[in-house]
Design a protein around this motif. Structure first.
Motif, PDB file in Angstrom:
ATOM      1  N   SER A 255       0.803  -1.213   0.000  1.00  0.00           N
ATOM      2  CA  SER A 255       0.000   0.000   0.000  1.00  0.00           C
ATOM      3  C   SER A 255       0.839   1.267   0.000  1.00  0.00           C
ATOM      4  O   SER A 255       0.313   2.355   0.180  1.00  0.00           O
ATOM      5  CB  SER A 255      -0.913   0.003   1.240  1.00  0.00           C
ATOM      6  OG  SER A 255      -0.128  -0.065   2.421  1.00  0.00           O
TER       7      SER A 255
ATOM      8  N   TRP B 172      -0.365   3.936  -2.432  1.00  0.00           N
ATOM      9  CA  TRP B 172      -1.650   4.556  -2.094  1.00  0.00           C
ATOM     10  C   TRP B 172      -1.501   5.496  -0.906  1.00  0.00           C
ATOM     11  O   TRP B 172      -2.202   6.501  -0.820  1.00  0.00           O
ATOM     12  CB  TRP B 172      -2.685   3.474  -1.829  1.00  0.00           C
ATOM     13  CG  TRP B 172      -2.757   2.520  -2.983  1.00  0.00           C
ATOM     14  CD1 TRP B 172      -2.442   1.197  -3.006  1.00  0.00           C
ATOM     15  CD2 TRP B 172      -3.108   2.850  -4.335  1.00  0.00           C
ATOM     16  NE1 TRP B 172      -2.579   0.688  -4.260  1.00  0.00           N
ATOM     17  CE2 TRP B 172      -2.993   1.675  -5.099  1.00  0.00           C
ATOM     18  CE3 TRP B 172      -3.520   4.026  -4.958  1.00  0.00           C
ATOM     19  CZ2 TRP B 172      -3.271   1.637  -6.445  1.00  0.00           C
ATOM     20  CZ3 TRP B 172      -3.791   3.988  -6.303  1.00  0.00           C
ATOM     21  CH2 TRP B 172      -3.665   2.803  -7.041  1.00  0.00           C
ATOM     22  N   ARG B 173      -0.600   5.190   0.026  1.00  0.00           N
ATOM     23  CA  ARG B 173      -0.349   6.125   1.128  1.00  0.00           C
ATOM     24  C   ARG B 173       0.243   7.405   0.579  1.00  0.00           C
ATOM     25  O   ARG B 173      -0.061   8.510   1.034  1.00  0.00           O
ATOM     26  CB  ARG B 173       0.587   5.492   2.160  1.00  0.00           C
ATOM     27  CG  ARG B 173      -0.063   4.377   2.978  1.00  0.00           C
ATOM     28  CD  ARG B 173       0.719   4.146   4.267  1.00  0.00           C
ATOM     29  NE  ARG B 173       2.083   3.729   4.016  1.00  0.00           N
ATOM     30  CZ  ARG B 173       2.448   2.456   3.846  1.00  0.00           C
ATOM     31  NH1 ARG B 173       1.552   1.495   3.893  1.00  0.00           N
ATOM     32  NH2 ARG B 173       3.712   2.143   3.632  1.00  0.00           N
TER      33      ARG B 173
ATOM     34  N   ALA C  72      -2.574   9.345  -1.044  1.00  0.00           N
ATOM     35  CA  ALA C  72      -3.436   9.922  -0.013  1.00  0.00           C
ATOM     36  C   ALA C  72      -2.780  11.129   0.630  1.00  0.00           C
ATOM     37  O   ALA C  72      -3.434  12.127   0.939  1.00  0.00           O
ATOM     38  CB  ALA C  72      -3.754   8.874   1.048  1.00  0.00           C
TER      39      ALA C  72
ATOM     40  N   PHE D 196     -10.383   2.764   0.165  1.00  0.00           N
ATOM     41  CA  PHE D 196      -9.446   3.698  -0.456  1.00  0.00           C
ATOM     42  C   PHE D 196      -9.439   5.047   0.268  1.00  0.00           C
ATOM     43  O   PHE D 196      -8.395   5.675   0.439  1.00  0.00           O
ATOM     44  CB  PHE D 196      -9.811   3.894  -1.925  1.00  0.00           C
ATOM     45  CG  PHE D 196      -8.899   4.840  -2.658  1.00  0.00           C
ATOM     46  CD1 PHE D 196      -7.655   4.418  -3.109  1.00  0.00           C
ATOM     47  CD2 PHE D 196      -9.278   6.152  -2.898  1.00  0.00           C
ATOM     48  CE1 PHE D 196      -6.802   5.291  -3.783  1.00  0.00           C
ATOM     49  CE2 PHE D 196      -8.438   7.033  -3.573  1.00  0.00           C
ATOM     50  CZ  PHE D 196      -7.198   6.604  -4.013  1.00  0.00           C
ATOM     51  N   ASN D 197     -10.628   5.496   0.697  1.00  0.00           N
ATOM     52  CA  ASN D 197     -10.750   6.809   1.336  1.00  0.00           C
ATOM     53  C   ASN D 197     -10.466   6.786   2.832  1.00  0.00           C
ATOM     54  O   ASN D 197      -9.938   7.757   3.372  1.00  0.00           O
ATOM     55  CB  ASN D 197     -12.160   7.364   1.104  1.00  0.00           C
ATOM     56  CG  ASN D 197     -12.361   7.871  -0.305  1.00  0.00           C
ATOM     57  OD1 ASN D 197     -12.178   9.040  -0.595  1.00  0.00           O
ATOM     58  ND2 ASN D 197     -12.748   6.976  -1.213  1.00  0.00           N
TER      59      ASN D 197
ATOM     60  N   THR E  33      -6.603   3.636   3.802  1.00  0.00           N
ATOM     61  CA  THR E  33      -5.692   3.573   2.661  1.00  0.00           C
ATOM     62  C   THR E  33      -4.600   2.527   2.844  1.00  0.00           C
ATOM     63  O   THR E  33      -4.169   1.876   1.895  1.00  0.00           O
ATOM     64  CB  THR E  33      -5.044   4.951   2.425  1.00  0.00           C
ATOM     65  OG1 THR E  33      -6.065   5.945   2.394  1.00  0.00           O
ATOM     66  CG2 THR E  33      -4.281   4.964   1.113  1.00  0.00           C
TER      67      THR E  33
END
Length: 251
Positions: free
Chosen positions: A8, A11-12, A15, A230-231, A234
């Motif tokens: 992840s 994605w972090r 975000a 995802f929101n 994350t």
């Protein structure tokens, strides 16, 4: 084309970029209220929950099929519904007739036309208010490109994830969508119009697929769990789960 990262970290990072680029939006920013007011002046009046990027700039160009977008671009005045179709004449039509007229109007015009029930739109609106962002893989040949989706009803905005990662608030929208609710109460019908901003980056059929797929992730309970992850979580989000639910191979 892109490879899937099973951890992840990416994605972090995304975000974190989103949080850094947050700014507010005035509650008067609806389909009819966009103007060419400089962003700095508009930002001083903002009170609504935070969203990333220049939403006024992004959303405002949704009704112009053009690639003239760059830093310093002046937002265009979008078309209200009554400049697209004769709203007065449609008031006496059945919902099925209105949907058919709307769909036919957009055929061959370089736009995407669609409709949905008011109940589904309200569900989309509610879920988007809590989870505004998502990523969708767009399959092309032997691989895919990832699109970053921002839902701020009555608008939905798509851009390339790589562009967003590289340019942040200066990332250009590829495709914008607007929802018209003028017939929501009287006809149980919401009209949807999508406009491709960069025809060199997105075809009409790809835009249509993106719209349908994005809606499915917000309206289908099982798919929406990935949007929530995802929101909100994350660290636990895995892009391969999106690929699997769309029956796309993990490269």
């Amino acid at each position: 084309m892109q490879r899937v990262y099973t951890n992840s970290t990416i994605w972090r990072s995304i975000a974190s970029k989103i949080r850094k680029n947050l700014f507010s939006i005035n509650d008067h920013f609806a389909v009819r209220s966009f103007s060419a007011v400089p962003l700095a002046a508009a930002a001083a009046k903002l009170h609504q929950p935070d969203i990333p990027c220049d939403f006024q700039k992004w959303g405002s160009i949704g009704f112009c099929r053009t690639s003239k977008f760059a830093s310093g671009f002046n937002p265009l005045q979008p078309k209200p519904l009554d400049t697209i179709v004769d709203v007065h004449r449609l008031k006496d039509r059945y919902p099925e007739d209105i949907a058919s007229i709307w769909d036919d109007y957009h055929i061959g015009r370089g736009h995407v036309g669609a409709t949905m029930k008011a109940k589904l739109y309200h569900l989309l609106e509610h879920r988007a208010s809590e989870c505004r962002y998502f990523v969708i893989p767009l399959w092309r040949g032997s691989g895919y490109t990832t699109m970053f989706v921002q839902v701020q009803t009555p608008h939905m905005i798509f851009t390339g994830l790589e562009d967003y990662k590289a340019r942040g608030t200066q990332a250009s929208p590829y495709f914008t969508v607007s929802f018209y609710t003028e017939f929501a109460e009287s006809k149980d019908l919401v009209l949807i119009r999508g406009d491709i901003v960069f025809t060199s980056k997105l075809t009409d059929s790809e835009a249509e697929w993106l719209l349908e797929t994005a809606q499915s992730f917000y309206l289908n309970d099982t798919r929406y769990k990935l949007v929530e992850r995802f929101n909100r979580e994350t660290r636990d989000f895995e892009f391969k789960d999106v690929l699997q639910i769309l029956n796309m191979p993990i490269l």
